[in-house]
Design a protein around this motif. Structure first.
Motif, mmCIF file in Angstrom:
data_model
loop_
_atom_site.group_PDB
_atom_site.id
_atom_site.type_symbol
_atom_site.label_atom_id
_atom_site.label_comp_id
_atom_site.label_asym_id
_atom_site.label_seq_id
_atom_site.Cartn_x
_atom_site.Cartn_y
_atom_site.Cartn_z
ATOM 1 N N GLU A 1 -3.657 4.519 4.502
ATOM 2 C CA GLU A 1 -3.194 3.153 4.783
ATOM 3 C C GLU A 1 -4.137 2.446 5.756
ATOM 4 O O GLU A 1 -4.423 1.258 5.604
ATOM 5 N N ALA B 1 0.821 -1.212 0.000
ATOM 6 C CA ALA B 1 0.000 0.000 0.000
ATOM 7 C C ALA B 1 0.852 1.257 0.000
ATOM 8 O O ALA B 1 0.551 2.239 -0.704
ATOM 9 N N ALA B 2 1.933 1.267 0.786
ATOM 10 C CA ALA B 2 2.789 2.456 0.869
ATOM 11 C C ALA B 2 3.381 2.815 -0.488
ATOM 12 O O ALA B 2 3.479 3.997 -0.848
#
Length: 343
Positions: free
Chosen positions: A292, A272-273
């Motif tokens: 997030e 996700a980052a």
């Protein structure tokens, strides 16, 4: 006759028809209503600084004596010249006075009536829309993407500034809902970028995205990261500031679409980052943690359901304008509770 919108409204405002001296301005974009009223008043007076040329009336006070509107409109000025009357419509009806003026329109006086997001069956709106002469109704709705793009170009051009493509894309997503608020943000941005020649994405992020009247990130992020108490607090602030509820829903819709798209990529194996850092439009670093959290707590399926939920809420805020704030708040709180429980 129907309410003027789009190009028809723009054409009328550029050259107001003297045969339609009564103009009703209404709609959810209060800033656009004010802006158009200001322009009409300025164009209708020989000397805008003459305190005797402009009369301001309150609609609720007129309701007790609608004939006063007729008396004021037909009064002959002591020193001659054109006059204007600016009426702020309230909750009480003064349509009898408007109908009397429509049947016998003033020749040297422009009557500008400012109203909110009134329904099609509102007596005042019906009277002005049905008039074949004497009056016209103009709807004032939040700017579409193309309108915002033109507004950006017009404001920045006046300051000898251009804008980078990515900066314009992000800026367009941040503006809208209230025309005057959008202009104020653009003028602030132009002042910030004075002398640079071109407005960059960093300029937009620094100067505009943190604006309290347009930046709805706190409400949206709180909803998607499961913080109902924060939603309530920030939503209340937005209402006090006069933010249009539909604009908050629109911001939530954009973010839901962004999260859904990101979630699909994350399901494919990308962290996700990484996705958040490489997305476009680029997510401001201050929102990364909330995004997030939302991606951890809300599945792709649930995000799809939220998109549908927000679409329904957007429709209901337009159908039931008086309940718009309640509908928007309830929807965002529902999302927050869902995100807190995880899906």
């Amino acid at each position: 006759m129907v309410a003027l919108r789009g190009k028809d409204a723009t054409s009328f405002l550029a050259r107001p028809d003297p045969g339609r001296p009564i103009v009703l301005l209404y709609g959810p974009d209060a800033g656009l209503v004010r802006e158009r009223a200001d322009a009409l008043i300025a164009a209708s007076l020989d000397d805008p600084k003459d305190p005797f040329a402009l009369v301001r009336l309150d609609g609720d006070e007129l309701a007790a004596e609608p004939s006063r509107l007729v008396d004021e409109a037909l009064a002959i000025p002591m020193f001659g010249g054109r006059r204007a009357i600016r009426v702020r419509a309230g909750s009480r009806s003064f349509v009898a006075g408007v109908e009397a003026l429509i049947s016998s329109p003033p020749k040297e006086c422009r009557v500008v009536i400012e109203a909110g997001d009134i329904k099609p069956d509102n007596a005042l709106r019906k009277a002005c829309e049905k008039a074949t002469t004497g009056a016209v109704a103009i709807g004032c709705y939040p700017d579409a993407e193309a309108d915002i793009a033109r507004l950006i170009d017009d404001e920045l051009r006046g300051s000898n500034l251009q804008i980078a493509k990515d900066a314009k894309a992000v800026l367009t997503s941040l503006l809208g809902g209230d025309r005057q608020a959008s202009r104020n943000e653009l003028r602030k941005l132009a002042l910030y970028a004075h002398g640079k020649g071109e407005v960059t994405l960093d300029d937009v992020i620094t100067c505009v995205s943190d604006a309290s009247d347009l930046k709805l990130d706190a409400i949206v992020d709180a909803a998607f990261s499961g913080k109902p108490i924060v939603v309530e607090t920030e939503f209340a602030k937005a209402m006090v500031a006069g933010t249009y509820p539909g604009q908050i829903i629109l911001a939530a819709q954009r973010h839901a679409a962004f999260l859904h798209k990101t979630s699909l990529v994350v399901e494919g194996g990308t962290p996700a980052a990484v996705v958040l850092d490489s997305g476009f439009p680029r997510l401001h670093f201050s929102r990364k943690a909330a995004a997030e959290t939302a991606l951890r707590n809300l599945s792709t399926t649930r995000l799809g359901q939220i998109i549908e939920q927000l679409a329904s809420a957007a429709l209901e805020t337009r159908r039931q304008a008086t309940l718009g704030a309640a509908i928007a708040q309830r929807t965002l709180l529902s999302i927050a509770v869902s995100a807190r429980r995880r899906s």
